[in-house]
Design a protein around this motif. Structure first.
Motif, mmCIF file in Angstrom:
data_model
loop_
_atom_site.group_PDB
_atom_site.id
_atom_site.type_symbol
_atom_site.label_atom_id
_atom_site.label_comp_id
_atom_site.label_asym_id
_atom_site.label_seq_id
_atom_site.Cartn_x
_atom_site.Cartn_y
_atom_site.Cartn_z
ATOM 1 N N ASN A 1 -9.440 2.100 -5.073
ATOM 2 C CA ASN A 1 -8.035 2.474 -4.958
ATOM 3 C C ASN A 1 -7.163 1.347 -5.494
ATOM 4 O OD1 ASN A 1 -5.965 4.376 -3.842
ATOM 5 N ND2 ASN A 1 -5.386 2.527 -2.719
ATOM 6 N N SER A 2 -6.273 1.677 -6.411
ATOM 7 C CA SER A 2 -5.338 0.706 -6.970
ATOM 8 C C SER A 2 -4.120 1.451 -7.476
ATOM 9 C CB SER A 2 -5.996 -0.083 -8.112
ATOM 10 O OG SER A 2 -6.219 0.763 -9.234
ATOM 11 N N PRO B 1 0.819 -1.224 0.000
ATOM 12 C CA PRO B 1 0.000 0.000 0.000
ATOM 13 C C PRO B 1 0.849 1.269 0.000
ATOM 14 C CG PRO B 1 -0.857 -1.578 1.599
ATOM 15 C CD PRO B 1 0.475 -2.094 1.146
ATOM 16 N N GLN B 2 1.973 1.252 0.715
ATOM 17 C CA GLN B 2 2.840 2.429 0.765
ATOM 18 C C GLN B 2 3.464 2.701 -0.598
ATOM 19 O OE1 GLN B 2 3.456 4.490 3.648
ATOM 20 N NE2 GLN B 2 4.092 5.764 1.924
ATOM 21 N N VAL B 3 3.923 1.640 -1.266
ATOM 22 C CA VAL B 3 4.514 1.797 -2.597
ATOM 23 C C VAL B 3 3.469 2.318 -3.575
ATOM 24 C CG1 VAL B 3 5.527 0.556 -4.548
ATOM 25 C CG2 VAL B 3 6.298 0.059 -2.212
ATOM 26 N N THR B 4 2.262 1.795 -3.480
ATOM 27 C CA THR B 4 1.166 2.242 -4.350
ATOM 28 C C THR B 4 0.903 3.722 -4.163
ATOM 29 O OG1 THR B 4 0.140 0.050 -4.218
ATOM 30 C CG2 THR B 4 -1.246 1.859 -4.966
ATOM 31 N N GLN B 5 0.849 4.159 -2.913
ATOM 32 C CA GLN B 5 0.599 5.567 -2.614
ATOM 33 C C GLN B 5 1.764 6.448 -3.050
ATOM 34 O OE1 GLN B 5 -1.950 7.201 -1.880
ATOM 35 N NE2 GLN B 5 -1.046 9.181 -1.403
ATOM 36 N N ASP B 6 2.982 6.007 -2.775
ATOM 37 C CA ASP B 6 4.161 6.779 -3.163
ATOM 38 C C ASP B 6 4.215 6.971 -4.673
ATOM 39 O OD1 ASP B 6 4.899 6.940 -0.538
ATOM 40 O OD2 ASP B 6 6.570 5.521 -0.683
ATOM 41 N N ARG B 7 3.847 5.944 -5.407
ATOM 42 C CA ARG B 7 3.864 6.024 -6.874
ATOM 43 C C ARG B 7 2.933 7.128 -7.367
ATOM 44 N NH1 ARG B 7 1.109 4.143 -11.310
ATOM 45 N NH2 ARG B 7 2.410 3.415 -13.061
#
Length: 572
Positions: A500-501, A402-408
């Motif tokens: 969210n994705s 989830p953190q990587v997804t948000q950071d992207r």
């Protein structure tokens, strides 16, 4: 072992490797961030514009903060030579491939001493881990931290060879490593221990002289970071805290619960660090006990113990030196981080960027333990290490996907702001760095080697600002709470529903008569595709003073939505 069992072991070992590279390729983006800008597009522009060979060498070796980054810049230039462009996704992949390089070097050393294939399974799960996600998805970090470990380990591997050409190769790799990151300097003392242990005096003298010259050259014209002396003061004031921090750092791959209080979160890593350091001491005594030159250092009762261990009696000195040097190199760098960085923020002992060090330390501890205790505790150790490595690996993906997804999405939104407002990718408005970033992208565009990918988020973004300035295009009925905090504007909603994705989510927009900004909102439910509510802190440092209308840009595969929250905020 039968062929079918070998295939099964290799297949299981490939699982974390395939997942790691599949995930890293899928989630990486062709957008730089912060230090990427100076080390990649700025360097390349400087190199191409240099009027002489001296200027080109200076561009390659110019320090960035505390490091020179020769290997990374050579890779950037080679990519430009072949493609006439730079692509951060490809550079990221090249950097991440050095994790495979680390694994292959230590696996080769392990298997050359009759290591059992089962040991590769936990080692792979420890190394191909998402705990160091911030390095995996930042280009220059992927071309520094893990790459330098690979280069130093490769240099030690070459030192195990008797030929002069291999020794020359070890020196050349060590030289490149020295100028590829400050951490590479520590390869020289670790390599000196290698040659000292073997009593290879001529090689040791050459190694020390070459290393000394390399280090002097490295620090020539080097901008020393002020305040490192405060690290000594901090240590003398908090010695126990720093020592515990070192154990937490070295055992950081057991950081399975990153969202609990830090005091509780440290417990498992500290236990892991104590285990790794204790094993290292045990291994060093064993290595000394098999050396006719150094065995007298080892107490008699310990020498008797090691004589009864088949592994140490069959261990050749050069491989004992290899493993000890690898451990020493990682320990030195771990100690430097803890010694000089914890005074800023003690929680840096478990910072994601550094987790490649404890991951590699635990993998080596695992491999060597399975060899040393092969005839006694072998079955139990295999089960324990596989279990621990699987939990470590699985927890890293559970917590950090989830953190990587948000950071992207956040970086893509920042890139959109950089395009529109000249600030977004790590700089603050009206700062010297902000001006530097703008000029660097202008030079990149004029040389034709880099432009932002289009679209960054959605094809709608090209007309997004115009749509938000036309109230007839906006939906109404969504309420948000806003609060101006010291560092930015917090926007919050606990009921808005969306999907969210990686490619979908909610973006908060700020629209004024003269400015327009986009920021990626963080969903409230970290591991759910269907979301209800979001929050975001829009940083003041990138937003010009003005009065803004708060809007929502909802990017969804079934159709985007534009919302007017009918909220206005003023940045003084």
């Amino acid at each position: 072992m039968s062929s079918s069992k070998r295939y099964i072991i290799f297949a299981i070992t490939l699982v974390p490797i395939v997942v790691f590279y599949g995930f890293s390729i899928s989630y990486s983006i062709n957008v730089p961030w912060f230090d990427d800008i100076e080390n990649i597009p700025y360097f390349l522009a400087q190199y191409l514009d240099a009027p002489s060979w001296y200027g080109k060498v200076a561009a390659l070796l110019r320090p960035n903060n505390e490091h020179r980054v020769l290997s990374a810049r050579l890779i950037v230039y080679l990519q430009y030579l072949f493609t006439h462009t730079i692509n951060f996704r490809i550079l990221n992949l090249i950097g991440n491939l050095t994790v495979l390089g680390i694994f292959l070097v230590i696996s080769r050393a392990y298997l050359k001493h009759k290591g059992i294939l089962y040991g590769l399974i936990p080692a792979a799960f420890f190394i191909f881990n998402l705990q160091f996600y911030s390095m995996t998805f930042m280009t220059i970090m992927s071309l520094q931290y893990q790459l330098i470990i690979f280069e130093v380990f490769l240099s030690f591997y070459l030192l195990t060879k008797p030929s002069k050409s291999a020794f020359l190769g070890a020196i050349l790799v060590a030289l490149v490593g020295t100028y590829s990151m400050g951490n590479g300097v520590m390869g020289w003392p670790a390599g000196a221990l290698f040659l000292l242990y073997l009593g290879q005096w001529n090689r040791l003298i050459v190694w020390i002289i070459t290393g000394a010259l390399a280090i002097v050259g490295y620090f020539s014209g080097y901008a020393f970071v002020q305040g490192n002396d405060e690290g000594f003061i901090y240590f003398f004031n908090h010695p126990f805290k720093v020592i515990i921090g070192f154990f937490a750092f070295t055992g950081g791959i057991l950081d399975w619960f990153p969202r609990i209080t830090f005091e509780k979160r440290m417990l498992l890593p500290v236990i892991g660090g104590i285990t790794i350091v204790s094993f290292f001491i045990y291994y060093v005594l064993g290595a000394l006990s098999i050396s006719t030159r150094w065995q007298r250092i080892v107490p008699a009762f310990a020498r008797k113990h090691y004589k009864q261990n088949t592994y140490f009696q069959q261990l050749s000195p050069q491989w004992a030196a290899f493993w000890v040097s690898c451990f020493v190199y990682l320990f030195i760098n771990s100690a430097l981080v803890v010694f000089f960085r914890t005074r800023f923020d003690y929680q840096l002992v478990l910072w994601a960027t550094y987790k490649i060090y404890p991951g590699t330390l635990m993998a080596m501890t695992c491999l060597l333990s399975l060899q040393i205790f092969r005839w006694r505790l072998h079955s139990l150790l295999v089960i324990v290490f596989i279990g621990i490595s699987l939990v470590s690996w699985a927890s890293s993906y559970w917590h950090f996907v989830p953190q990587v997804t948000q950071d992207r999405k956040q970086r893509l939104a920042f890139a959109l702001n950089q395009q529109r407002n000249g600030v977004g990718l790590g700089a603050e408005k009206k700062s010297a760095f902000a001006e530097f970033v703008v000029k660097t992208f202008e030079r990149s565009k004029s040389h034709g080697f880099y432009q932002f990918p289009q679209p960054l988020i959605s094809s709608q973004e090209s007309r997004l600002e115009a749509l938000f300035r036309d109230s007839t295009q906006l939906k109404t009925g969504v309420n948000v709470k806003t609060e101006m905090l010291p560092y930015g504007l917090e926007v919050y909603n606990d009921s808005f529903e969306f999907v969210n994705s990686k490619e979908e989510g909610v973006f908060v927009t700020l629209t004024s008569p003269t400015h327009f900004y986009v920021f990626s909102a963080e969903p409230l439910l970290h591991r759910s595709r269907t979301q209800k509510g979001f929050r975001i802190n829009c940083p003041k440092g990138v937003i010009e003073n003005d009065t803004y209308q708060v809007g929502l840009w909802v990017v969804q595969k079934n159709g985007n939505q534009l919302w007017n929250t009918q909220q206005s905020v003023t940045f003084p």
